[in-house]
Design a protein around this motif. Structure first.
Motif, PDB file in Angstrom:
ATOM      1  N   THR A  97       3.518  -3.592  -2.327  1.00  0.00           N
ATOM      2  CA  THR A  97       2.611  -4.651  -1.892  1.00  0.00           C
ATOM      3  C   THR A  97       2.102  -5.427  -3.099  1.00  0.00           C
ATOM      4  O   THR A  97       2.253  -5.010  -4.249  1.00  0.00           O
ATOM      5  CB  THR A  97       1.405  -4.065  -1.128  1.00  0.00           C
ATOM      6  N   TYR A 155      -2.961  -6.499  -1.231  1.00  0.00           N
ATOM      7  CA  TYR A 155      -2.827  -7.387  -0.080  1.00  0.00           C
ATOM      8  C   TYR A 155      -1.713  -6.837   0.800  1.00  0.00           C
ATOM      9  O   TYR A 155      -0.586  -6.677   0.363  1.00  0.00           O
ATOM     10  CB  TYR A 155      -2.469  -8.804  -0.520  1.00  0.00           C
ATOM     11  N   ASP A 156      -2.049  -6.537   2.053  1.00  0.00           N
ATOM     12  CA  ASP A 156      -1.068  -5.972   2.971  1.00  0.00           C
ATOM     13  C   ASP A 156      -0.851  -6.893   4.162  1.00  0.00           C
ATOM     14  O   ASP A 156      -1.754  -7.657   4.553  1.00  0.00           O
ATOM     15  CB  ASP A 156      -1.545  -4.611   3.501  1.00  0.00           C
ATOM     16  N   THR A 157       0.298  -6.799   4.757  1.00  0.00           N
ATOM     17  CA  THR A 157       0.576  -7.424   6.046  1.00  0.00           C
ATOM     18  C   THR A 157       1.264  -6.395   6.929  1.00  0.00           C
ATOM     19  O   THR A 157       2.324  -5.872   6.572  1.00  0.00           O
ATOM     20  CB  THR A 157       1.473  -8.665   5.905  1.00  0.00           C
ATOM     21  N   SER A 174       1.260 -10.615  13.230  1.00  0.00           N
ATOM     22  CA  SER A 174       0.953 -10.071  11.909  1.00  0.00           C
ATOM     23  C   SER A 174      -0.539  -9.898  11.733  1.00  0.00           C
ATOM     24  O   SER A 174      -1.347 -10.631  12.315  1.00  0.00           O
ATOM     25  CB  SER A 174       1.494 -10.988  10.817  1.00  0.00           C
ATOM     26  N   SER A 176      -3.043  -9.513   8.475  1.00  0.00           N
ATOM     27  CA  SER A 176      -3.179  -9.533   7.019  1.00  0.00           C
ATOM     28  C   SER A 176      -4.517  -8.934   6.636  1.00  0.00           C
ATOM     29  O   SER A 176      -5.551  -9.281   7.219  1.00  0.00           O
ATOM     30  CB  SER A 176      -3.064 -10.963   6.495  1.00  0.00           C
ATOM     31  N   ASN A 178      -6.827  -6.535   3.327  1.00  0.00           N
ATOM     32  CA  ASN A 178      -6.906  -5.821   2.054  1.00  0.00           C
ATOM     33  C   ASN A 178      -6.903  -4.334   2.350  1.00  0.00           C
ATOM     34  O   ASN A 178      -7.787  -3.826   3.039  1.00  0.00           O
ATOM     35  CB  ASN A 178      -8.170  -6.190   1.299  1.00  0.00           C
ATOM     36  N   SER A 210      -8.924  -7.400  11.133  1.00  0.00           N
ATOM     37  CA  SER A 210      -7.752  -8.167  10.740  1.00  0.00           C
ATOM     38  C   SER A 210      -6.963  -8.640  11.957  1.00  0.00           C
ATOM     39  O   SER A 210      -6.107  -9.518  11.845  1.00  0.00           O
ATOM     40  CB  SER A 210      -6.850  -7.335   9.820  1.00  0.00           C
TER      41      SER A 210
END
Length: 435
Positions: A97, A155-157, A174, A176, A178, A210
């Motif tokens: 990531t 940062y993740d998705t 999706s 998104s 943290n 999110s």
């Protein structure tokens, strides 16, 4: 070839929907997002995980299992951060990531939501790397061994399924957020194939927030399975929700409600329990008592004074049962076989009288735990004389109960056992509707 074409069309639909979602006129074809939930019994205590789609490659989604923690302020998992994702140098079978730099404003904001615990070291800046970058550490608490560690923020998705309330739809959304990357060694005591912790708390960095995509409401529902053989489910959104075989009954029609209460030192969820009733006899719960909901503790823990009163009353109304030696952590255990005959174990309901007067009924399947084929125990434990919370309601009491946490109006909805309605948390129809 057909399946490959279908996956491409699904993925294109995902991007189209993400684009159209921003327009006020757009009404999505789905009414909620959903995540399968699994029960694990191969760790020190029963635990539950959420099956999350973490990446997309070779025309398919890759899945990871994350422990469900409704206390955790941030999601963290087995991954590594990279400073240049375009280099494509991620090791095989490792999730990589984007890193958060320690100089970014988001680093300071996320660090405000570190765990505060004597087990946790003080947060400090990391030394810059040869490229001039530095990572952003955050304190997290391992829910299995109750030990603090410092993964680094990234940062993740992730991706989640959509539902019309009856079936999954061929559209993926999706999310998104943290999250934080921890080394693989952090998950050695976790159940097999579980390599992360997913935050469903009230923190602003929870995974739930999110998913915030109007017109879906900020409401999520947990339905934990009682078996490892079939998944339960988590929903986020507006509903309705239908389980088979009662395909025309919205499971929310079974719900009663009580207010969610705030606690200054926790991102978890709390309710008020005014009393506990066993066979028409009320056991008072002191007014200053705090009741916490937990997806980590397996059995409801009662402060010693409350526990003793419950055990005393329960013992009195179950004199016909054949007592046997205690099996830790339980004190009240009973034989379920007499003279070679299997006994039908049925005990009085245990009713939690909640703030506002509604009753959460804990029936036999959620009050008695089979520890062997021959022994069943009252699945409540002594939480000690001076615990942080007078009552902690654990996951055994959640199983096959539909629970709704409404973050819009701060209410908690509960169904009591779905088995009494001839369905269960494993009875959502997972057949994808494509037409």
């Amino acid at each position: 070839m057909f399946h490959l074409l279908k996956m491409i069309l699904f993925f294109l639909a995902f991007f189209v929907l993400k684009h159209e979602y921003s327009t006020a006129q757009y009404i999505p074809p789905y009414t909620s997002f959903f995540i399968p939930l699994n029960k694990h019994t191969d760790a020190a205590k029963p635990l539950f995980s959420a099956q999350i789609m973490t990446s997309y490659s070779n025309f398919q989604f890759n899945h990871s299992n994350f422990l469900i923690d409704i206390d955790a302020p941030i999601t963290w998992h087995d991954c590594i951060v990279q400073w240049n994702m375009y280099q494509r140098n991620c090791p095989e079978n490792v999730l990589c990531t984007d890193a958060v730099n320690c100089d970014e404003d988001i680093c300071t904001e996320v660090q405000k939501y570190s765990y505060i615990s004597p087990y946790c070291p003080r947060l400090k800046r990391t030394a810059p790397s040869p490229t001039g970058n530095c990572t952003c550490p955050i304190n997290v608490m391992n829910p299995v061994d109750i030990w603090c560690s410092q993964p680094v923020v990234n940062y993740d998705t992730f991706f989640v399924n959509t539902s019309n309330g009856r079936n999954p739809l061929p559209v993926f959304i999706s999310a998104s957020l943290n999250a934080a990357c921890a080394p693989s060694s952090s998950f050695e005591l976790f159940p097999n194939n579980v390599n992360g912790v997913i935050a469903f708390s009230s923190s602003p960095y929870t995974f739930i927030l999110s998913l915030d995509q109007p017109p879906l409401k900020k409401i999520f529902s947990l339905c934990l399975p009682s078996t490892t053989a079939a998944p339960g489910i988590l929903f986020y959104g507006n509903g309705p929700y239908y389980f088979i075989p009662n395909s025309n009954v919205d499971v929310r029609s079974y719900l009663s409600y009580t207010p969610l209460l705030n606690h200054p030192d926790s991102f978890g969820y709390f309710i008020g329990v005014d009393s506990i009733v066993i066979k028409n006899r009320s056991i008072n719960v002191p007014a200053n008592s705090t009741t916490k909901l937990s997806t980590i503790e397996p059995y409801t823990a009662l402060r010693t004074d409350i526990y003793n009163s419950v055990v005393r009353r329960f013992s009195l109304v179950t004199k016909r049962l054949i007592p046997t030696s205690p099996v830790p952590p339980f004190s009240n255990c009973y034989n379920t076989i007499s003279n070679g005959t299997k006994l039908k174990l049925k005990v009085p309901h245990i009713d939690l009288i909640l703030s506002g007067g509604n009753k959460w009924t804990i029936s036999t399947t959620n009050s008695m735990k089979y520890v062997t084929q021959n022994v069943s125990c009252l699945a409540f434990v002594d939480g000690g004389a001076t615990p942080n919370y007078a009552i902690v309601i654990g996951t055994f009491q959640f199983e096959d109960n539909f629970l709704e946490l409404n973050l819009e109006n701060s209410t908690f909805g509960f169904s009591s056992s779905l088995l009494r309605k001839h369905t269960s948390c494993s009875h959502y129809n997972h057949t994808i509707v494509t037409g």
